[in-house]
Design an enzyme around this catalytic site. Structure first.
Site, PDB file in Angstrom:
ATOM      1  N   LEU A  52     113.234 -46.706  22.114  1.00  0.00           N
ATOM      2  CA  LEU A  52     113.379 -45.242  22.042  1.00  0.00           C
ATOM      3  C   LEU A  52     112.714 -44.539  23.389  1.00  0.00           C
ATOM      4  O   LEU A  52     112.134 -45.344  24.273  1.00  0.00           O
ATOM      5  CB  LEU A  52     112.209 -44.663  20.973  1.00  0.00           C
ATOM      6  CG  LEU A  52     112.451 -44.872  19.415  1.00  0.00           C
ATOM      7  CD1 LEU A  52     111.194 -44.604  18.887  1.00  0.00           C
ATOM      8  CD2 LEU A  52     113.855 -44.192  19.185  1.00  0.00           C
ATOM      9  N   ASP A  53     113.691 -43.593  23.907  1.00  0.00           N
ATOM     10  CA  ASP A  53     113.189 -42.945  25.258  1.00  0.00           C
ATOM     11  C   ASP A  53     111.853 -42.533  25.188  1.00  0.00           C
ATOM     12  O   ASP A  53     111.183 -42.295  23.833  1.00  0.00           O
ATOM     13  CB  ASP A  53     114.132 -41.864  25.529  1.00  0.00           C
ATOM     14  CG  ASP A  53     115.603 -42.190  25.788  1.00  0.00           C
ATOM     15  OD1 ASP A  53     115.747 -43.534  25.909  1.00  0.00           O
ATOM     16  OD2 ASP A  53     116.446 -41.493  25.696  1.00  0.00           O
ATOM     17  N   PRO A  54     110.989 -42.552  26.386  1.00  0.00           N
ATOM     18  CA  PRO A  54     109.564 -42.015  26.403  1.00  0.00           C
ATOM     19  C   PRO A  54     109.365 -40.857  25.798  1.00  0.00           C
ATOM     20  O   PRO A  54     108.335 -40.864  24.903  1.00  0.00           O
ATOM     21  CB  PRO A  54     109.357 -42.075  27.929  1.00  0.00           C
ATOM     22  CG  PRO A  54     110.294 -42.862  28.564  1.00  0.00           C
ATOM     23  CD  PRO A  54     111.651 -42.896  27.790  1.00  0.00           C
TER      24      PRO A  54
END
EC number: 5.4.99.25
Length: 309
Positions: A52-54
């Site tokens: 998951l992206d930050p």
């Protein structure tokens, strides 16, 4: 050695289990995974599936021990997301719902510029898009999609199709395979559970760790005899004589090989389709690819024959 070794049930889960963490916005998936490893003692093999992206929150599956070998399964899990799309103009809800219907099915996507992968054109399947709510120019969407679908790109393309432009405002993963929001725990709750376990009460921590079998809900299952288990754990191919029951599958499919007690032994490749044999038939039918169960978990049911002089 970590401090949980005196609890046999917990030890078994740590050796081959998964935790569905509610990843918060901010840290990377790698950072969250490292924090979970530190909470559990620091000497457990650990990994995550489906980055998951930050700034994206939600379901992040953490694999423990031998379950790390199942990463390829998680990476192909069907995913579900809750997204907020911001439009640059006013559009009636019925028009938004009409356009959402048009985006169901197979669609071309190019990863957004912020992505860490090559911006190569790809095809992904979107199984369902539901418009949950519309508040002026903010649209709340639920997207059920194939792994590797870029929701940011989807929002941009939908907004262009609506004729006003727009972008994704916020994103939360609500499901990965068979694990969803009801199954997740926060990092704070996991930390508390680890501290309770160190003090002798491991019930909460054990409730957060699922057996690796939870990962294979979308894979056809083959059930084998107990006498065949240890041979598979030692690398043997699976013959029809060792099979008790099997789901339907095609040649080349990934299948989950299970014990009579529904324990995962391995993931294998089907050498022939399920229609081409019956349980108990002779002949090799499955080639093990990812063995999860430890050898000697079950008694050996095969012997080596001595060569006659």
């Amino acid at each position: 050695m970590n401090s949980f070794e005196n609890d046999d049930e917990l030890k078994k889960l740590l050796e081959c289990g998964i935790i569905a963490v509610d990843k918060p916005q901010g840290p990377t998936s790698h950072q969250v995974t490292a924090w979970v490893g530190e909470m559990l003692g620091g000497d457990i093999r650990i990994g995550h599936g489906g980055t998951l992206d930050p700034m994206v929150s939600g379901v992040l599956i953490i694999m423990l021990g031998r379950a790390v070998r199942l990463a390829p399964v998680i990476l192909k899990h069907r995913k579900e997301y809750i997204a907020i799309m911001r439009l640059h103009g006013d559009v009636p809800r019925k028009e938004i719902e009409r356009v959402a219907e048009e985006f169901k099915g197979r669609t071309y996507q190019r990863p957004p510029r912020k992505s860490a992968v090559r911006r190569q054109l790809r095809i992904r399947s979107i199984y369902d898009i539901e418009v949950l709510d519309v508040d002026k120019r903010l649209v709340l969407l639920r997207v059920d999609c194939e792994a590797g679908t870029y929701i940011r790109s989807l929002c941009i393309h939908m907004a262009l199709a609506l004729g006003v432009g727009g972008q994704m405002e916020e994103l939360r993963r609500s499901k990965s395979g068979g694990l969803g929001l009801p199954d997740i725990c926060t990092l704070h709750d996991l930390k508390d559970a680890c501290e309770f376990a160190k003090e002798g009460d491991a019930d909460l921590l054990k409730s957060f760790i699922y057996p690796a079998e939870r990962l294979i809900s979308e894979i056809p299952v083959v059930t084998i005899r107990n006498s065949a288990v240890d041979a598979i754990c030692h690398g043997a191919q699976l013959a029809g004589v060792g099979i008790i029951a099997r789901d339907n599958y095609k040649k080349g499919s990934r299948v989950a090989v299970m014990t009579e007690k529904s324990e995962l032994v391995c993931l294998g490749e089907a050498l022939i389709s399920s229609e081409e044999y019956k349980p108990g038939d002779t002949g090799i039918v499955i080639d093990p690819k990812i063995v999860v169960m430890k050898p000697k978990t079950y008694k050996k049911g095969w012997t080596k024959h001595e060569k006659s002089e």
